[in-house]
Structure formats: structure tokens, C-alpha cells
Design an enzyme around this catalytic site. Structure first.
Site, PDB file in Angstrom:
ATOM      1  N   ARG A  58      36.861  67.217 -19.606  1.00  0.00           N
ATOM      2  CA  ARG A  58      36.093  68.022 -18.653  1.00  0.00           C
ATOM      3  C   ARG A  58      37.084  68.713 -17.741  1.00  0.00           C
ATOM      4  O   ARG A  58      38.296  68.464 -17.807  1.00  0.00           O
ATOM      5  CB  ARG A  58      35.029  67.208 -17.890  1.00  0.00           C
ATOM      6  N   GLY A  59      36.580  69.596 -16.879  1.00  0.00           N
ATOM      7  CA  GLY A  59      37.464  70.432 -16.069  1.00  0.00           C
ATOM      8  C   GLY A  59      37.682  71.738 -16.823  1.00  0.00           C
ATOM      9  O   GLY A  59      37.996  71.713 -18.025  1.00  0.00           O
ATOM     10  N   ALA A  60      37.523  72.863 -16.112  1.00  0.00           N
ATOM     11  CA  ALA A  60      37.465  74.165 -16.789  1.00  0.00           C
ATOM     12  C   ALA A  60      38.673  74.448 -17.706  1.00  0.00           C
ATOM     13  O   ALA A  60      38.491  74.754 -18.896  1.00  0.00           O
ATOM     14  CB  ALA A  60      37.277  75.262 -15.745  1.00  0.00           C
ATOM     15  N   ARG A 101      29.203  73.746 -23.349  1.00  0.00           N
ATOM     16  CA  ARG A 101      28.901  73.689 -21.903  1.00  0.00           C
ATOM     17  C   ARG A 101      28.870  75.126 -21.379  1.00  0.00           C
ATOM     18  O   ARG A 101      29.694  75.951 -21.784  1.00  0.00           O
ATOM     19  CB  ARG A 101      29.950  72.880 -21.123  1.00  0.00           C
ATOM     20  N   GLN A 209      33.718  62.062 -10.514  1.00  0.00           N
ATOM     21  CA  GLN A 209      35.060  62.528 -10.903  1.00  0.00           C
ATOM     22  C   GLN A 209      36.089  62.241  -9.821  1.00  0.00           C
ATOM     23  O   GLN A 209      37.265  62.036 -10.121  1.00  0.00           O
ATOM     24  CB  GLN A 209      35.036  64.037 -11.194  1.00  0.00           C
ATOM     25  N   ASP A 250      35.166  76.620 -11.649  1.00  0.00           N
ATOM     26  CA  ASP A 250      34.734  76.726 -13.047  1.00  0.00           C
ATOM     27  C   ASP A 250      34.511  78.163 -13.466  1.00  0.00           C
ATOM     28  O   ASP A 250      34.633  78.508 -14.635  1.00  0.00           O
ATOM     29  CB  ASP A 250      33.465  75.911 -13.268  1.00  0.00           C
ATOM     30  N   ASN A 260      31.745  75.897  -8.617  1.00  0.00           N
ATOM     31  CA  ASN A 260      32.540  74.673  -8.780  1.00  0.00           C
ATOM     32  C   ASN A 260      31.576  73.488  -8.702  1.00  0.00           C
ATOM     33  O   ASN A 260      30.367  73.653  -8.491  1.00  0.00           O
ATOM     34  CB  ASN A 260      33.646  74.589  -7.722  1.00  0.00           C
ATOM     35  N   LYS A 261      32.114  72.307  -8.854  1.00  0.00           N
ATOM     36  CA  LYS A 261      31.310  71.087  -8.899  1.00  0.00           C
ATOM     37  C   LYS A 261      30.284  71.019  -7.771  1.00  0.00           C
ATOM     38  O   LYS A 261      30.581  71.376  -6.625  1.00  0.00           O
ATOM     39  CB  LYS A 261      32.260  69.884  -8.840  1.00  0.00           C
TER      40      LYS A 261
HETATM   41  O1  MRU Z   1      31.753  68.781 -14.726  1.00  0.00           O
HETATM   42  P1  MRU Z   1      33.241  68.864 -14.680  1.00  0.00           P
HETATM   43  O2  MRU Z   1      33.912  67.564 -14.401  1.00  0.00           O
HETATM   44  O3  MRU Z   1      33.795  69.573 -15.902  1.00  0.00           O
HETATM   45  O4  MRU Z   1      33.528  69.816 -13.435  1.00  0.00           O
HETATM   46  C1  MRU Z   1      34.847  70.116 -13.116  1.00  0.00           C
HETATM   47  C2  MRU Z   1      34.999  70.885 -11.870  1.00  0.00           C
HETATM   48  O5  MRU Z   1      34.047  71.283 -11.244  1.00  0.00           O
HETATM   49  C3  MRU Z   1      36.396  71.228 -11.463  1.00  0.00           C
HETATM   50  O6  MRU Z   1      36.504  71.298 -10.069  1.00  0.00           O
HETATM   51  C4  MRU Z   1      36.763  72.589 -12.066  1.00  0.00           C
HETATM   52  O7  MRU Z   1      36.562  72.591 -13.451  1.00  0.00           O
HETATM   53  C5  MRU Z   1      38.165  72.963 -11.779  1.00  0.00           C
HETATM   54  S1  MRU Z   1      39.278  72.000 -12.724  1.00  0.00           S
HETATM   55  C6  MRU Z   1      40.839  72.574 -12.540  1.00  0.00           C
END
Ligand code: MRU
Length: 358
Positions: A58-60, A101, A209, A250, A260-261
Site C-alpha cells: 500500500r502507499g501510492a 485500487r 498505518q 495519493d 491523502n489518507k
Molecule cells: O490506504 P493506503 O495505506 O494505501 O494509503 C496511503 C496513504 O494515504 C499515504 O499517505 C500516501 O499513499 C502517500 S505514501 C508515500
């Protein structure tokens, strides 16, 4: 066909999130961290899509890297097929990965990169040659991500004063990228530049997270971190105990609005209320100039189980209605600066983003 291109050295900074080993993609299982450190092995696009959907990865930026390898794996599996069947199979892989996703634009960005590789080699290329090129491109995307994070860290470090108390949300670290991290990369680079910092990590309900990944990742590197419940951020800010907030992204729309999250937007509002900077660190691959504003960013809605409990333990009553949006949108007007690998964009807007990412 054995490609086995492990020759490209991957500089490892922070935790190793994804790695290519013996014609397969290995990814650290982020669902079970920090209780278990286990790498899972993937040899198909379907498997990688499932890993993205189920949050193994996970994470963009990490999702983008995984998707690029997903295409390489599909090509590898199809490489003995005649050209027509090879291309047809690859199209299916593109579709499956693209649907895994919706919010992080790095996913479609990485798939576009792979499509350009196919297009550039043209109609005559044999499946074996296309496969080699797609795997090489996946390695390049991964290496570029680490380089971008290093560059971003260098620019961002200048914004971090000595003794800074930094609040971050979710995990925008090595675990969310190919290495070093975006928001946590800035923190790592600031420390490398001699700044002493303390990080406050929001636990980041519902998927935790912050509690599971950011706290663990920073502790691995010996970076001082204090875990707080998301709802404690306001008190700390009101007492003047936070000097700056830094998060990842994201997707950034053309006008500078940032997805973002979930839980990021209220932090930006509070940062403005308390007069502290709110920074977003992200590579240019996260900027989507095709969307005019943040209201057009697709927001993923995840299953109710993440809210009604965690890890198999349920605490909400059976049958309760649940709303579980995974991201929110912070308007550009609340963002002090965007930190990218090409430099810092103060008060991001349409014109500045076109200039840096267009
Ligand atoms: O749902 P996730 O864990 O994929 O969400 C991740 C985030 O929101 C991060 O802050 C974002 O992807 C930036 S990661 C460098």
C-alpha cells in the site's frame, strides 16, 4: 524463459518493501506488520492485483511499482505464446491491475509507463524482447522512485528546523514507496542533515498505518517517535507542542488539492487554526493534471470490517451501518508547500503545478 535480472542494484533505504528475486516479485506483508515480518512471493499479475487490493502492499508510489512489476510478471508468463495471445493476455493484466485500487494515481501512471514501452517497441517486436523491456522498465520505475524520494528529502529537509516536533499521518515512508519514503523521507533527510527531530505518529484509524507501520519503520531506524490516537492531535496542536505537519499524497489535482489518507484534511484545518506549516511531500508521479480539482478524485470506499474491528476481533454491534472512505481531500489553500523531487512549491496552485509537472 529465465530472465532473472537481479543485477540492477537496488539501493535500500529504510525497510525493503518490494524486491525482484528469481523471476518473482517479493513484497513485505504490510497486513501483519509489526507482529510479523514476512515477504510474500508473487508470480502473476492477478496475484499482484490481489496484493494491492488486500493491502499487502500500500502507499501510492509502492502501489505504482508493484503494478509495473505485475505487467512484467504477466509478460513473463505469456512470453512463449504467439504474439497475438501475448498481447491479449497483457491487456487483461492491464485491466486487472488498473481496477485494483482507485485513488492513488501512481497506479495508472506506472501502467501508462509500461504501455509506452509496448508502444515504443512497436508491432514487430517478439514477446521475449517485449518481456525483457517491461521488466527493465519496472526496475527503472523502482530505482527512480528511490531517487525521487532522496531528492524530495533534500529539498524538504531545508523546511525542518532543528528540534522540530513533527506530526505525520498514515505511513508515507519506505513502506509506502520503493525506499526512503516521501514524508518520512523528508524526516530521514533532515536527520541526515543534522537536525534533531521528534515525530508524532497518528495511529490512523481504521487500518492503523500509523500505529503499525510508521511507528515500526521509524523505530527500526532509531528515529524518536511517539504514537498518538488520531483524536489527540488537536490537543497537542492547541498546546503548541507540534511545529509542523508533513504527510504524503495519493493524488494531487491540477489546482493543488490533495487526496491523502482519511483524517488528513482535519489536520490541515487545525494547522491553519494554530498557525503551523502543513507540508505535503509527493513525487511528480502523484500529480494528476487531468483532474481540474480535488472533488473529481475518486475516493475509495473500503469494507465495513476495517471499522467494526481489526485483525479478526470485532467491537461494533452486528448489523451496524458503516461508512469507510479511505481518503479525504485537502484544499490547496490549506497547504503551505508541496515538496517534490524538482523542488518545493509554496502555496501550490494550477499555474505552479503546470510549471513543475506539465
Ligand atoms: O490506504 P493506503 O495505506 O494505501 O494509503 C496511503 C496513504 O494515504 C499515504 O499517505 C500516501 O499513499 C502517500 S505514501 C508515500
Amino acid at each position: 524463459m529465465k530472465l532473472g535480472d537481479t543485477s540492477r542494484a537496488q539501493p535500500v533505504t529504510g525497510v525493503e518493501t518490494l524486491r525482484w528475486r528469481d523471476d518473482a516479485l517479493e513484497m513485505i506483508d504490510q497486513r501483519v506488520l509489526p507482529m510479523k515480518t514476512a515477504f510474500l512471493r508473487y508470480d502473476s499479475a492477478e496475484g499482484v492485483a490481489d496484493a494491492i487490493r488486500s493491502m499487502v502492499v500500500r502507499g501510492a508510489p509502492a502501489i505504482g511499482c508493484a503494478a509495473a512489476y505485475g505487467i512484467a510478471l504477466a509478460a513473463l508468463a505469456l512470453s512463449r505464446q504467439p504474439r497475438g495471445a501475448f498481447l491479449e493476455g497483457l491487456e487483461a493484466a492491464f485491466r486487472i491491475l488498473a481496477a485494483s485500487r482507485p485513488t492513488a494515481v501512481n497506479l495508472s501512471w506506472a501502467l501508462d509507463r509500461q504501455r509506452r514501452v509496448l508502444d515504443s517497441l512497436g508491432a514487430a517486436a517478439a514477446p521475449a524482447a517485449l518481456t525483457r523491456a517491461l521488466l527493465t522498465e519496472a526496475h527503472v520505475i523502482l530505482a527512480e522512485d528511490i531517487e525521487a524520494n532522496r531528492a524530495m528529502g533534500g529539498y524538504g529537509a531545508a523546511l525542518v528546523p532543528d528540534q522540530a516536533r513533527i506530526l505525520t499521518h498514515c505511513n508515507a515512508g519506505a513502506l509506502a514507496t520503493a525506499g526512503h519514503g516521501t514524508a518520512l523521507g523528508v524526516i530521514r533527510s533532515a536527520i541526515e542533515a543534522g537536525r534533531r527531530v521528534t515525530v508524532f505518529a497518528d495511529e490512523t484509524r481504521p487500518f492503523l498505518q500509523g500505529a503499525r507501520l510508521t511507528a515500526w519503520e521509524l523505530m527500526q531506524d532509531g528515529i524518536p517517535v511517539t504514537l498518538i490516537a488520531d483524536s489527540a492531535a488537536g490537543l497537542l496542536l492547541s498546546r503548541g507542542e507540534i511545529d509542523l505537519i508533513i504527510v504524503g499524497a495519493d493524488r494531487v489535482a491540477a489546482n493543488g488539492d490533495v487526496a491523502n489518507k482519511i483524517g488528513t484534511y482535519p489536520l490541515a484545518v487545525m494547522a491553519q487554526r494554530h498557525g503551523i506549516p502543513f507540508y505535503v511531500a509527493c513525487p511528480l508521479s502523484t500529480i494528476d493534471l487531468t483532474l481540474r480539482h480535488g472533488g473529481l478524485i475518486p475516493i475509495e470506499e473500503r469494507g465495513p470490517d476495517e471499522v467494526t474491528g481489526f485483525g479478526g476481533q470485532r467491537w461494533a454491534p452486528q448489523g451496524v451501518a458503516v461508512c469507510n472512505p479511505a481518503f479525504d481531500v485537502t484544499p490547496a489553500g490549506l497547504i503551505s508547500a508541496l515538496i517534490t523531487e524538482r523542488g518545493v512549491v509554496p502555496r501550490p496552485d494550477r499555474q505552479k503545478l503546470r510549471a513543475i509537472a506539465g
